[in-house]
Design an enzyme around this catalytic site. Sequence first.
Site, PDB file in Angstrom:
ATOM      1  N   HIS A  26      24.400 107.305 128.280  1.00  0.00           N
ATOM      2  CA  HIS A  26      23.860 107.055 126.984  1.00  0.00           C
ATOM      3  C   HIS A  26      21.803 107.616 127.724  1.00  0.00           C
ATOM      4  O   HIS A  26      22.055 106.906 128.756  1.00  0.00           O
ATOM      5  CB  HIS A  26      23.497 106.307 126.367  1.00  0.00           C
ATOM      6  CG  HIS A  26      23.203 104.502 127.559  1.00  0.00           C
ATOM      7  ND1 HIS A  26      23.307 104.370 127.906  1.00  0.00           N
ATOM      8  CD2 HIS A  26      22.738 103.572 126.821  1.00  0.00           C
ATOM      9  CE1 HIS A  26      23.758 103.429 128.993  1.00  0.00           C
ATOM     10  NE2 HIS A  26      21.933 103.027 128.285  1.00  0.00           N
ATOM     11  N   GLN A  52      17.870 105.882 126.434  1.00  0.00           N
ATOM     12  CA  GLN A  52      16.676 105.014 125.435  1.00  0.00           C
ATOM     13  C   GLN A  52      15.768 105.661 125.135  1.00  0.00           C
ATOM     14  O   GLN A  52      15.157 106.785 126.037  1.00  0.00           O
ATOM     15  CB  GLN A  52      16.709 103.295 126.192  1.00  0.00           C
ATOM     16  CG  GLN A  52      17.821 102.891 126.499  1.00  0.00           C
ATOM     17  CD  GLN A  52      17.777 101.496 127.336  1.00  0.00           C
ATOM     18  OE1 GLN A  52      17.277 100.850 126.387  1.00  0.00           O
ATOM     19  NE2 GLN A  52      17.810 101.240 128.379  1.00  0.00           N
ATOM     20  N   HIS A  73       7.833 112.984 130.504  1.00  0.00           N
ATOM     21  CA  HIS A  73       7.004 112.702 130.067  1.00  0.00           C
ATOM     22  C   HIS A  73       6.193 113.809 129.426  1.00  0.00           C
ATOM     23  O   HIS A  73       6.110 115.296 129.479  1.00  0.00           O
ATOM     24  CB  HIS A  73       6.234 112.775 131.367  1.00  0.00           C
ATOM     25  CG  HIS A  73       5.828 111.232 131.737  1.00  0.00           C
ATOM     26  ND1 HIS A  73       5.683 111.155 132.896  1.00  0.00           N
ATOM     27  CD2 HIS A  73       6.501 110.136 131.315  1.00  0.00           C
ATOM     28  CE1 HIS A  73       4.961 110.264 132.800  1.00  0.00           C
ATOM     29  NE2 HIS A  73       5.968 109.406 132.107  1.00  0.00           N
ATOM     30  N   GLN A  79       5.884 104.079 150.281  1.00  0.00           N
ATOM     31  CA  GLN A  79       5.655 104.643 151.962  1.00  0.00           C
ATOM     32  C   GLN A  79       7.021 105.272 152.171  1.00  0.00           C
ATOM     33  O   GLN A  79       7.968 105.021 151.133  1.00  0.00           O
ATOM     34  CB  GLN A  79       5.369 104.250 153.252  1.00  0.00           C
ATOM     35  CG  GLN A  79       5.897 104.343 154.880  1.00  0.00           C
ATOM     36  CD  GLN A  79       7.310 104.358 155.052  1.00  0.00           C
ATOM     37  OE1 GLN A  79       8.079 103.256 154.596  1.00  0.00           O
ATOM     38  NE2 GLN A  79       7.601 105.312 155.974  1.00  0.00           N
TER      39      GLN A  79
HETATM   40 ZN   LIG Z   1       5.357 112.007 134.492  1.00  0.00          ZN
END
Ligand SMILES: [Zn+2]
Length: 347
Positions: free
Chosen positions: A166, A168, A281, A323
């Site tokens: 799943h 979200q 995004h 790092q």
């Molecule tokens: Zn991004």
Amino acid sequence: MEKKAQSVRRRWNPLHQSWVLVSPHRTERPWQGEVGQKTVPSAVAFDPQCYLCPGNQRAGGAVNPSYESVFSFVNDYAALLPESPAAEAPASPLLRAEPARGLCKVLCYHPDHSLTLARMTREEIRPVVDAWTREYLELGGLDWIRYVQIFENRGPMMGASNPHPHSQIWSTGFLPDEPAAETAAQRAHLAQTGRCLLCDYAAAERETGDRVIFENEHFTVLVPFWAVWPFEVLVVSRHHAGALPEFNDAECDGLADALKRLTTRYDNLFETSFPYTMGFHQSPTDAESHPEWHFHAHFYPPLLRSATVRKFMVGFEMLGMPQRDITPEAAAQRLHDCPEEHFWPRS
Ligand SMILES: [Zn+2]
Ligand SMILES: [Zn+2]
Ligand SMILES: [Zn+2]
């Protein structure tokens, strides 16, 4: 042994506008830290205790339908709610708070409790791509939602409380910090060059090929030059598009193919059900136009050198900057060399 101090670099992340320190010689140091548990997929296709399996009752009291493909519902324990009372006047401008509204949903990929993206077929992943697209359109279509964040936490190492496949979807009345930083960076690049930042970046990566793991007709899958996590990956669309609804049928198939192949390679890397946080995004849904935005997926896996040794972000990384030891080029080569047939075939 000669010190390889000359190979230490800090690399610039133009998408996030931040630096990462790359110290490749440190992979030689002995490991005496924590060793975690190897993750195996669930052995059962249905778990009567799972609140995501078909027909089961959730803690909030609702009963899941006997779904056969994807299934989404509003999170019973949402971090954000559609109503948020006005904030009290602050005692100081340094004690600032604002109401934060949102809608959080859960999207089950498949009724089979034992599956993961790696163990699903492309044909089973495609309805998931379509469901993500629908949720982006529906939630983003609400006039008070400014951003739709789709993400998946996989594996107990990433804090995932349930192995059922799943993701979200947290949609918010404000632009969260990570996409806000990327909006500013992409906008500035467009203003300065007249071109898209990620179109330019993907072209540069395809030119050298040093960090490209694989690509299909519609997506390039690579370890970014500025990767922080050892096997961090960026999935970027080959044609400029800001969000899921802009993809045609073939591109949606291409995304399903890229996700399938990447997660299978991940599992094969350390022969474990590979943990990660991944997410998309894409353009904010704030009713402004966003020509600067280029759709992509980030995969942030915690594993460093085996199925049980993880990377920690502590010390200098919390107080200074991130790092990494293994170079992004070496990580890309290892993922490139991984087979695309799953070592854990479905029964
Ligand atoms: Zn991004
Ligand atoms: Zn389940
Ligand atoms: Zn672009």
